[in-house]
Scaffold this active site. Structure first.
Site, PDB file in Angstrom:
ATOM      1  N   HIS A  14       0.876  -1.183   0.000  1.00 31.58           N
ATOM      2  CA  HIS A  14       0.000   0.000   0.000  1.00 31.58           C
ATOM      3  C   HIS A  14       0.907   1.224   0.000  1.00 31.58           C
ATOM      4  O   HIS A  14       1.426   1.626   1.040  1.00 31.58           O
ATOM      5  CB  HIS A  14      -0.898   0.013   1.235  1.00 31.58           C
ATOM      6  CG  HIS A  14      -1.900   1.124   1.247  1.00 31.58           C
ATOM      7  ND1 HIS A  14      -3.176   0.968   1.712  1.00 31.58           N
ATOM      8  CD2 HIS A  14      -1.835   2.415   0.856  1.00 31.58           C
ATOM      9  CE1 HIS A  14      -3.848   2.097   1.613  1.00 31.58           C
ATOM     10  NE2 HIS A  14      -3.028   3.013   1.080  1.00 31.58           N
ATOM     11  N   HIS A  16       1.548   5.303  -1.652  1.00 30.76           N
ATOM     12  CA  HIS A  16       1.164   6.484  -2.425  1.00 30.76           C
ATOM     13  C   HIS A  16       2.426   7.133  -2.984  1.00 30.76           C
ATOM     14  O   HIS A  16       3.354   7.456  -2.226  1.00 30.76           O
ATOM     15  CB  HIS A  16       0.416   7.490  -1.541  1.00 30.76           C
ATOM     16  CG  HIS A  16      -0.884   6.976  -1.014  1.00 30.76           C
ATOM     17  ND1 HIS A  16      -2.073   7.136  -1.709  1.00 30.76           N
ATOM     18  CD2 HIS A  16      -1.178   6.295   0.122  1.00 30.76           C
ATOM     19  CE1 HIS A  16      -3.053   6.586  -1.002  1.00 30.76           C
ATOM     20  NE2 HIS A  16      -2.537   6.070   0.108  1.00 30.76           N
ATOM     21  N   LYS A 100      -9.167  -0.603  -6.163  1.00 30.40           N
ATOM     22  CA  LYS A 100      -9.265   0.048  -4.851  1.00 30.40           C
ATOM     23  C   LYS A 100     -10.640   0.676  -4.662  1.00 30.40           C
ATOM     24  O   LYS A 100     -11.102   1.459  -5.492  1.00 30.40           O
ATOM     25  CB  LYS A 100      -8.186   1.134  -4.742  1.00 30.40           C
ATOM     26  CG  LYS A 100      -8.204   1.929  -3.431  1.00 30.40           C
ATOM     27  CD  LYS A 100      -7.899   1.031  -2.234  1.00 30.40           C
ATOM     28  CE  LYS A 100      -7.868   1.841  -0.934  1.00 30.40           C
ATOM     29  NZ  LYS A 100      -6.592   2.541  -0.736  1.00 30.40           N
ATOM     30  N   HIS A 137     -10.540   0.786   1.492  1.00 31.67           N
ATOM     31  CA  HIS A 137     -10.375   1.760   2.572  1.00 31.67           C
ATOM     32  C   HIS A 137     -11.603   1.591   3.456  1.00 31.67           C
ATOM     33  O   HIS A 137     -12.702   2.050   3.114  1.00 31.67           O
ATOM     34  CB  HIS A 137     -10.288   3.189   2.021  1.00 31.67           C
ATOM     35  CG  HIS A 137     -10.087   4.220   3.096  1.00 31.67           C
ATOM     36  ND1 HIS A 137      -8.912   4.913   3.237  1.00 31.67           N
ATOM     37  CD2 HIS A 137     -10.907   4.666   4.084  1.00 31.67           C
ATOM     38  CE1 HIS A 137      -9.007   5.739   4.266  1.00 31.67           C
ATOM     39  NE2 HIS A 137     -10.218   5.608   4.788  1.00 31.67           N
ATOM     40  N   HIS A 175      -4.767  -0.881   5.769  1.00 31.60           N
ATOM     41  CA  HIS A 175      -4.397  -0.116   6.963  1.00 31.60           C
ATOM     42  C   HIS A 175      -5.394  -0.340   8.100  1.00 31.60           C
ATOM     43  O   HIS A 175      -5.987   0.606   8.630  1.00 31.60           O
ATOM     44  CB  HIS A 175      -4.222   1.371   6.660  1.00 31.60           C
ATOM     45  CG  HIS A 175      -5.234   1.992   5.733  1.00 31.60           C
ATOM     46  ND1 HIS A 175      -6.583   1.824   5.869  1.00 31.60           N
ATOM     47  CD2 HIS A 175      -5.074   2.804   4.667  1.00 31.60           C
ATOM     48  CE1 HIS A 175      -7.219   2.490   4.923  1.00 31.60           C
ATOM     49  NE2 HIS A 175      -6.321   3.103   4.174  1.00 31.60           N
ATOM     50  N   ASP A 248       1.258   2.484   3.597  1.00 27.98           N
ATOM     51  CA  ASP A 248       0.383   3.639   3.389  1.00 27.98           C
ATOM     52  C   ASP A 248       1.194   4.933   3.497  1.00 27.98           C
ATOM     53  O   ASP A 248       0.683   5.967   3.941  1.00 27.98           O
ATOM     54  CB  ASP A 248      -0.775   3.642   4.378  1.00 27.98           C
ATOM     55  CG  ASP A 248      -1.857   4.674   4.027  1.00 27.98           C
ATOM     56  OD1 ASP A 248      -1.931   5.074   2.848  1.00 27.98           O
ATOM     57  OD2 ASP A 248      -2.611   5.078   4.935  1.00 27.98           O
TER      58      ASP A 248
END
Length: 364
Positions: A14, A16, A100, A137, A175, A248
């Site tokens: 995960h 970004h 996602k 999420h 997460h 994350d």
């Protein structure tokens, strides 16, 4: 006491990376300790189609330092108008590794996400048939639900009904932050897993709020009570193959964090692996570290484990991490674990940085 540990090079399930100049600034840090990463699609505009994913991966690959063989595992951003045929084609052709689900408004750049899960069922049905994993999420966005309860409510009101309707759908609760989330994954069978971040293993909500508001500990899902953090540590160190690392790591400019309405996200890419190693060491679980960071995720996604290795060493003095990473669009603040970290990755230039120093752009 173990002083040195060699493990398969980890994956980040995960991550970004953003886009443009910010992406080029943080990319070297995000590659530092990993061989692969599942790249999140919440750009502006989001990565919705196969063509979007191909173009984004090309931009990422073009930004790689020469000779680096890091592999970007792409994802698509689920919307209520996503084309099921496009998703199945992208997954079958190996363009993407997952889709996602962002509940609309749940986190950064999630406004294009799903407001009514029923409107996305045709896509989810096609994914279940094709074996394409769904990354979630896991928070509701109802303002009547306390922010500390949003994960538990999501599991009860959205995730469990979805999995009952589509029992073949592979789901990753990303997460995870609560005891309820851990319990749900542990009891949920072999088609559900969860990622756990480095920062949720180390901080609870007191780090954000006690003694002053600390914006660089603010993320979504927000850190919870200490009892929940302990549950996360127990899950991560348990050896259960359905828990694995997803950092994350979410870079934002420091100026955008330190403002009247600071954005959510913790940038842990430079030090996530040493931080996790310290947590495992503190809980006498170093024998489970490789499974958590290098093996379990690959197994759930049905990918081969990485052949290269990485060596971590335990030093007498705590590691000193840079406080900031410089990028062409401004500095990004690095996660402060708030506790001594004695583990380092060998041959990592990050170790040489002095307290409070800023990192440059090309430290691989």
């Amino acid at each position: 006491m173990i002083q040195k540990l060699t493990i398969r090079r980890p994956d980040d399930w995960h991550l970004h990376l953003r886009d443009g100049e910010l992406m080029r600034g943080v990319l070297p840090e995000s590659l530092r300790h990993f061989s692969r990463a599942l790249v999140m699609p919440n750009l502006v505009p989001p990565v919705v189609t196969t063509d979007d994913a191909i173009r984004y991966r090309r931009r990422l690959e073009n930004a790689l330092p020469a000779g680096n063989d890091f592999r970007f595992l792409m994802t698509l951003y689920l919307t209520e108008t996503t084309d099921p045929l496009d998703v199945v084609s992208a997954y079958s052709d190996g363009v993407v590794s997952a889709v996602k689900l962002y509940p609309a408004g749940a986190t950064t750049n999630s406004d294009s996400g799903v407001r009514n899960i029923a409107r996305a069922m045709s896509v989810l049905e096609a994914m279940a048939s094709a074996g394409c994993p769904l990354c979630v999420h896991g928070e509701v966005t109802d303002h009547d639900v306390d922010i500390f309860d949003r994960e538990a409510v999501f599991i009860e009101s959205v995730l469990e009904p979805l999995r009952r309707a589509l029992p073949d759908l592979k789901v990753i609760l990303e997460h995870v932050t609560t005891r309820e989330g851990v319990d749900y994954v542990e009891s949920g069978g072999d088609r559900i897993a969860a990622t756990i971040t480095a920062h949720h293993l180390l901080i609870n909500r007191n780090h954000i709020l006690a003694g002053g508001v600390r914006p660089h500990y603010y993320c979504l899902p927000v850190a919870k009570r200490e009892a929940h953090r302990i549950s996360l540590i127990e899950a991560a160190t348990s050896g259960n193959p359905r828990f694995f690392l997803g950092t994350d790591s979410a870079p934002h400019r420091t100026a955008d964090k330190e403002t009247h309405s600071g954005c959510a996200g913790i940038f842990s890419a430079p030090n996530a692996l040493p931080c996790v190693a310290q947590v495992f060491d503190d809980h006498d679980a170093l024998d489970q570290l490789e499974a958590f960071v290098s093996l379990n995720g690959a197994g759930f996604y049905r990918m081969p484990v990485n052949r290269p290795t990485i060596t971590l060493t335990r030093r007498q003095n705590p590691a000193v991490f840079p406080s900031l990473i410089k990028t062409p669009v401004g500095s990004v603040t690095v996660f402060d674990p708030g506790t001594p970290v004695f583990w380092r990755c060998e041959n990592d230039p990050l170790e040489a940085k002095k307290p409070g120093a800023e990192s440059g752009l090309n430290m691989l």
